[in-house]
Design an enzyme around this catalytic site. Structure first.
Site, PDB file in Angstrom:
ATOM      1  N   LYS A 119       0.748  -1.125  -0.013  1.00 46.87           N
ATOM      2  CA  LYS A 119      -0.030  -0.138  -0.070  1.00 46.87           C
ATOM      3  C   LYS A 119       0.782   1.267   0.104  1.00 46.87           C
ATOM      4  O   LYS A 119       0.671   2.337  -0.300  1.00 46.87           O
ATOM      5  CB  LYS A 119      -1.039   0.030   1.101  1.00 46.87           C
ATOM      6  CG  LYS A 119      -2.154  -0.935   0.982  1.00 46.87           C
ATOM      7  CD  LYS A 119      -3.445  -0.461   1.774  1.00 46.87           C
ATOM      8  CE  LYS A 119      -4.633  -1.358   1.399  1.00 46.87           C
ATOM      9  NZ  LYS A 119      -5.855  -1.092   2.192  1.00 46.87           N
ATOM     10  N   LYS A 201      -3.820 -11.483  -6.531  1.00 48.62           N
ATOM     11  CA  LYS A 201      -5.269 -11.496  -6.008  1.00 48.62           C
ATOM     12  C   LYS A 201      -6.198 -10.617  -6.674  1.00 48.62           C
ATOM     13  O   LYS A 201      -5.864  -9.502  -7.104  1.00 48.62           O
ATOM     14  CB  LYS A 201      -4.942 -11.427  -4.505  1.00 48.62           C
ATOM     15  CG  LYS A 201      -5.467 -10.194  -3.863  1.00 48.62           C
ATOM     16  CD  LYS A 201      -5.343 -10.263  -2.549  1.00 48.62           C
ATOM     17  CE  LYS A 201      -5.548  -8.587  -2.372  1.00 48.62           C
ATOM     18  NZ  LYS A 201      -5.738  -8.146  -0.857  1.00 48.62           N
ATOM     19  N   LYS A 204     -10.353  -4.913  -5.413  1.00 47.36           N
ATOM     20  CA  LYS A 204     -11.207  -3.935  -5.983  1.00 47.36           C
ATOM     21  C   LYS A 204     -10.460  -2.694  -6.405  1.00 47.36           C
ATOM     22  O   LYS A 204     -10.958  -1.934  -7.170  1.00 47.36           O
ATOM     23  CB  LYS A 204     -12.187  -3.441  -4.589  1.00 47.36           C
ATOM     24  CG  LYS A 204     -11.531  -3.069  -3.475  1.00 47.36           C
ATOM     25  CD  LYS A 204     -12.605  -3.214  -2.304  1.00 47.36           C
ATOM     26  CE  LYS A 204     -11.834  -3.655  -1.263  1.00 47.36           C
ATOM     27  NZ  LYS A 204     -12.846  -3.940   0.084  1.00 47.36           N
TER      28      LYS A 204
END
Ligand code: TYM
Length: 338
Positions: A119, A201, A204
Site C-alpha cells: 500500500k 489476487k 477492488k
C-alpha cells in the site's frame, strides 16, 4: 458436570473495510464463511471504517460506501439477531485499545507487513502513520472480543499472526488477558485471483474492471468478465500447476456450486473453455441474484439499518469495555471513578 469453558460457544470476530466495491474475492474468501458460521459460533462482525481512512476518502462518498457495504452484508445473510454487526468508528474502545497495543508492537514487526509495503508503494504520496500501525488496530478489533477464530482470506494471515504475537506478548508481561485467536481460512476461495492476471489476487483497487467481479455487478457484466477471463492454451478443464487462470475459475465454481475438483473435471470432460467460462458466469450470477435483490430492499430501509448498527454498537461497546477495563487495570492506569 460441564465446566463453564466447555459450555461456552467459541467466539468469532471478523471485519471488512467499506472501501467502495465488495468483490467476489471478499465474498468467497471471507463473507460467505461469516454467514455459514453464524449458527455454530458466537459471532460478532464489524465494518472496519477506521481502517479505511488510511487512504484519503471523500466524505460524502465514504458515508455512502459505508451504508452500501452495511446493506450488502445484511443481504449476504448476516442475521442481526444472532450476530451483532456494528460500525467500528461508533465503538470508541477500538481506537483506545489500538493506541495501547501500539505500545506493545515493535516498529520492525510492522515494517515487515507485506500489505504495508504494497500500500505504501501504491499511495507513495500518503504513507501516513495510520497505514503503518493499521495491524495494531486490527489486533485491537479482534482481541477486544476475546475471539477464538477469525474468518479471513489468505491475504490477512500475516496480520492475524501479528495479532497473536501481540496477544501472547501482553499475556506474558502481565497475566492471561487476551484469547490468542486462530485464523479461519477456507480451503476453497481463500485467495480468489484476478480474472486478467491470475497470479495476482482479485482486488477492488485494480485499474482494470475486467479483473474483478463485484458482488453488485449486473449479470451481463459478470458474464462478460468471465468470458474474457485469462486461461491458457491447454484447452482442458483440470487443476494443475501453472494453470492459474483455470485453477482460479475452478475454485470459484466450486465455491458457488459445492462441487469438488473431480466433479468439475468430469462435468467439463471433452468440453472447451468457452463452455466452462459460461457455466462459471451463470453459476455466479445465480448465486448473487438473491443477494442483489435483498440488497436493494435494505437500501430502501435506512431506518432499519440504523436500528441494526446502533443496537449492535451498544452491545459491542459493552462487551469490549470489559476487555479494555481489564487491560487498563493491568497496565496500572488509575481506574475511572465515574
Ligand atoms: P478487506 O476489507 O480488504 O477484505 C475483507 C475480507 O476479504 C478477504 N479478501 C479475499 N479473500 C479471498 N480472495 C481475495 N482476492 C480477497 N480479497 C479480500 C480478506 O482476506 C478479508 O478477510 N484488514 C481487513 C479488515 C479488518 C479485519 C479486522 C479483518 C479490520 N479489522 C479484524 C478481520 C479481523 C481488511 O482490510 O480486509
Amino acid at each position: 458436570m460441564e465446566t463453564e469453558a466447555t459450555e461456552r460457544k467459541k467466539v468469532i470476530f471478523s471485519a471488512i473495510q467499506p472501501s467502495g466495491t465488495i468483490t467476489l474475492g471478499n465474498y468467497l474468501g471471507a463473507l460467505k464463511n461469516w454467514i455459514d458460521l453464524q449458527d455454530d459460533y458466537n459471532c460478532i462482525f464489524a465494518l472496519a471504517d477506521l481502517h479505511t481512512i488510511t487512504v484519503r476518502q471523500e466524505p460524502a462518498k465514504f458515508r455512502h460506501n459505508a451504508l452500501e457495504a452495511y446493506a450488502l452484508l445484511l443481504a449476504c445473510g448476516i442475521d442481526i439477531e444472532k450476530s451483532p454487526f456494528f460500525i467500528q468508528s461508533q465503538v470508541n474502545t477500538h481506537a483506545q485499545l489500538a493506541w495501547i497495543l501500539n505500545c506493545y508492537t515493535q516498529f520492525g514487526e510492522l515494517q515487515r507487513m507485506t500489505q504495508f509495503k504494497d500500500k505504501s508503494a501504491k499511495h507513495a504520496d500518503n504513507v501516513n502513520a495510520g497505514l503503518f500501525t493499521y495491524p495494531s488496530l486490527m489486533a485491537a478489533d479482534i482481541l477486544l472480543y476475546q475471539a477464538d477464530l477469525v474468518p479471513v482470506g489468505a491475504d490477512q494471515k500475516q496480520h492475524l499472526e501479528l495479532s497473536r504475537n501481540i496477544a501472547e506478548r501482553f499475556n506474558g508481561i502481565y497475566s492471561p488477558t487476551f484469547t490468542v485467536p486462530d485464523p479461519y481460512i477456507p480451503k476453497q476461495g481463500a485467495r480468489i485471483m484476478s480474472l486478467q492476471e491470475p497470479t495476482r489476487k482479485m482486488s477492488k483497487s485494480d485499474e482494470n474492471v475486467n479483473a474483478y467481479v463485484a458482488v453488485l455487478d449486473k449479470p451481463d457484466d459478470i458474464m462478460r468478465k468471465f468470458k474474457r477471463a485469462v486461461t491458457d492454451s491447454d484447452a482442458c478443464v483440470r487443476r494443475a500447476e501453472g494453470k492459474d487462470g483455470v485453477n482460479n475459475l475452478m475454485g470459484i465454481y466450486s465455491c458457488v456450486t459445492g462441487l469438488t475438483d473431480e466433479q468439475i473435471e468430469k462435468e467439463f470432460e471433452g468440453k472447451g473453455y468457452g463452455d466452462f467460462k459460461t457455466a462459471v458466469g451463470e453459476a455466479v450470477i445465480e448465486h448473487l441474484r438473491p443477494i442483489q435483490e435483498r440488497y436493494a430492499d435494505f437500501m430502501k430501509n435506512k431506518d432499519y439499518m440504523e436500528q441494526c448498527y446502533t443496537e449492535s454498537a451498544k452491545l459491542a461497546l459493552s462487551i469490549s469495555s470489559r476487555t479494555l477495563n481489564k487491560v487498563m487495570k493491568k497496565i496500572g492506569f488509575i481506574p475511572k471513578a465515574f
